[in-house]
Design a protein around this motif. Structure first.
Motif, PDB file in Angstrom:
ATOM      1  N   VAL A 102      -9.317  -3.397   3.516  1.00 13.25           N
ATOM      2  CA  VAL A 102      -8.960  -4.767   3.144  1.00 13.25           C
ATOM      3  C   VAL A 102      -8.767  -4.843   1.635  1.00 13.25           C
ATOM      4  O   VAL A 102      -7.782  -5.415   1.155  1.00 13.25           O
ATOM      5  CB  VAL A 102     -10.020  -5.789   3.612  1.00 13.25           C
ATOM      6  CG1 VAL A 102      -9.724  -7.180   3.048  1.00 13.25           C
ATOM      7  CG2 VAL A 102     -10.098  -5.839   5.129  1.00 13.25           C
ATOM      8  N   HIS A 103      -9.680  -4.232   0.884  1.00 12.14           N
ATOM      9  CA  HIS A 103      -9.566  -4.257  -0.579  1.00 12.14           C
ATOM     10  C   HIS A 103      -8.272  -3.592  -1.036  1.00 12.14           C
ATOM     11  O   HIS A 103      -7.552  -4.133  -1.881  1.00 12.14           O
ATOM     12  CB  HIS A 103     -10.771  -3.590  -1.249  1.00 12.14           C
ATOM     13  CG  HIS A 103     -10.640  -3.563  -2.730  1.00 12.14           C
ATOM     14  ND1 HIS A 103     -10.341  -2.412  -3.418  1.00 12.14           N
ATOM     15  CD2 HIS A 103     -10.716  -4.553  -3.660  1.00 12.14           C
ATOM     16  CE1 HIS A 103     -10.256  -2.692  -4.700  1.00 12.14           C
ATOM     17  NE2 HIS A 103     -10.472  -3.987  -4.876  1.00 12.14           N
ATOM     18  N   ALA A 104      -7.957  -2.422  -0.505  1.00  8.12           N
ATOM     19  CA  ALA A 104      -6.739  -1.710  -0.918  1.00  8.12           C
ATOM     20  C   ALA A 104      -5.484  -2.534  -0.613  1.00  8.12           C
ATOM     21  O   ALA A 104      -4.579  -2.638  -1.459  1.00  8.12           O
ATOM     22  CB  ALA A 104      -6.671  -0.347  -0.233  1.00  8.12           C
ATOM     23  N   LEU A 105      -5.424  -3.116   0.571  1.00 12.14           N
ATOM     24  CA  LEU A 105      -4.262  -3.924   0.945  1.00 12.14           C
ATOM     25  C   LEU A 105      -4.181  -5.211   0.124  1.00 12.14           C
ATOM     26  O   LEU A 105      -3.093  -5.644  -0.265  1.00 12.14           O
ATOM     27  CB  LEU A 105      -4.300  -4.231   2.441  1.00 12.14           C
ATOM     28  CG  LEU A 105      -4.094  -3.012   3.350  1.00 12.14           C
ATOM     29  CD1 LEU A 105      -4.504  -3.332   4.790  1.00 12.14           C
ATOM     30  CD2 LEU A 105      -2.654  -2.534   3.286  1.00 12.14           C
ATOM     31  N   ALA A 106      -5.340  -5.817  -0.133  1.00  6.46           N
ATOM     32  CA  ALA A 106      -5.360  -7.036  -0.944  1.00  6.46           C
ATOM     33  C   ALA A 106      -4.970  -6.731  -2.387  1.00  6.46           C
ATOM     34  O   ALA A 106      -4.217  -7.494  -3.010  1.00  6.46           O
ATOM     35  CB  ALA A 106      -6.747  -7.679  -0.889  1.00  6.46           C
ATOM     36  N   ALA A 107      -5.443  -5.613  -2.922  1.00 13.14           N
ATOM     37  CA  ALA A 107      -5.130  -5.234  -4.306  1.00 13.14           C
ATOM     38  C   ALA A 107      -3.643  -4.928  -4.481  1.00 13.14           C
ATOM     39  O   ALA A 107      -3.093  -5.116  -5.571  1.00 13.14           O
ATOM     40  CB  ALA A 107      -5.978  -4.043  -4.725  1.00 13.14           C
TER      41      ALA A 107
END
Length: 138
Positions: free
Chosen positions: A38-43
């Motif tokens: 989620v963090h990678a996609l959000a970033a």
């Protein structure tokens, strides 16, 4: 597709840019990302989003009952936005891919009274395991 964003708006949940991008990443069918995913996609959408913000937002969404936390076989927890749609999970035993499935029938009714041992059963979790097409082909 999940209706996560609509549900959050309906609840009056404050959709900051960070919260909105986490909800957008989670919105969809068969979405079962880890917090790091989620963090990678959000970033990729909002480069300044911090890992702590993602973890905090996921925690809030779980607490609100808007996202399910799915734990499988000691792997990282995954987050499922289909909290309001009855379903079970189909999990690849090799790679961990998860798919939502909707089997017919009522698994609660399938448990005979004598097998309930006096429990007042309120919910059932069924998990189907096997190999996904990619792992089968490998």
């Amino acid at each position: 597709m999940s209706d996560l964003l609509e549900r959050l708006r309906g609840r009056g949940w404050r959709l900051t840019a960070q919260r909105r991008v986490v909800a957008e990443v989670l919105d969809g069918d068969h979405v079962h990302y880890t917090a790091d995913e989620v963090h990678a996609l959000a970033a990729a959408r909002l480069p300044e989003i911090s890992r702590a913000t993602v973890y905090n937002t996921l925690g809030e969404l779980v607490s609100l009952g808007e996202v399910l936390e799915v734990s499988t076989d000691g792997r990282a927890k995954r987050y499922d936005p289909n909290a309001h749609h009855a379903h079970q999970h189909l999990i690849c035993a090799r790679c961990g891919t998860i798919r939502d499935v909707h089997p017919s029938g009522n698994p609660l009714a399938d448990l005979p009274t004598e097998e309930r041992f006096g429990f007042a059963v309120s919910e059932v979790e069924v998990t189907y395991r096997g190999l996904c097409p990619d792992c089968t082909a490998a």
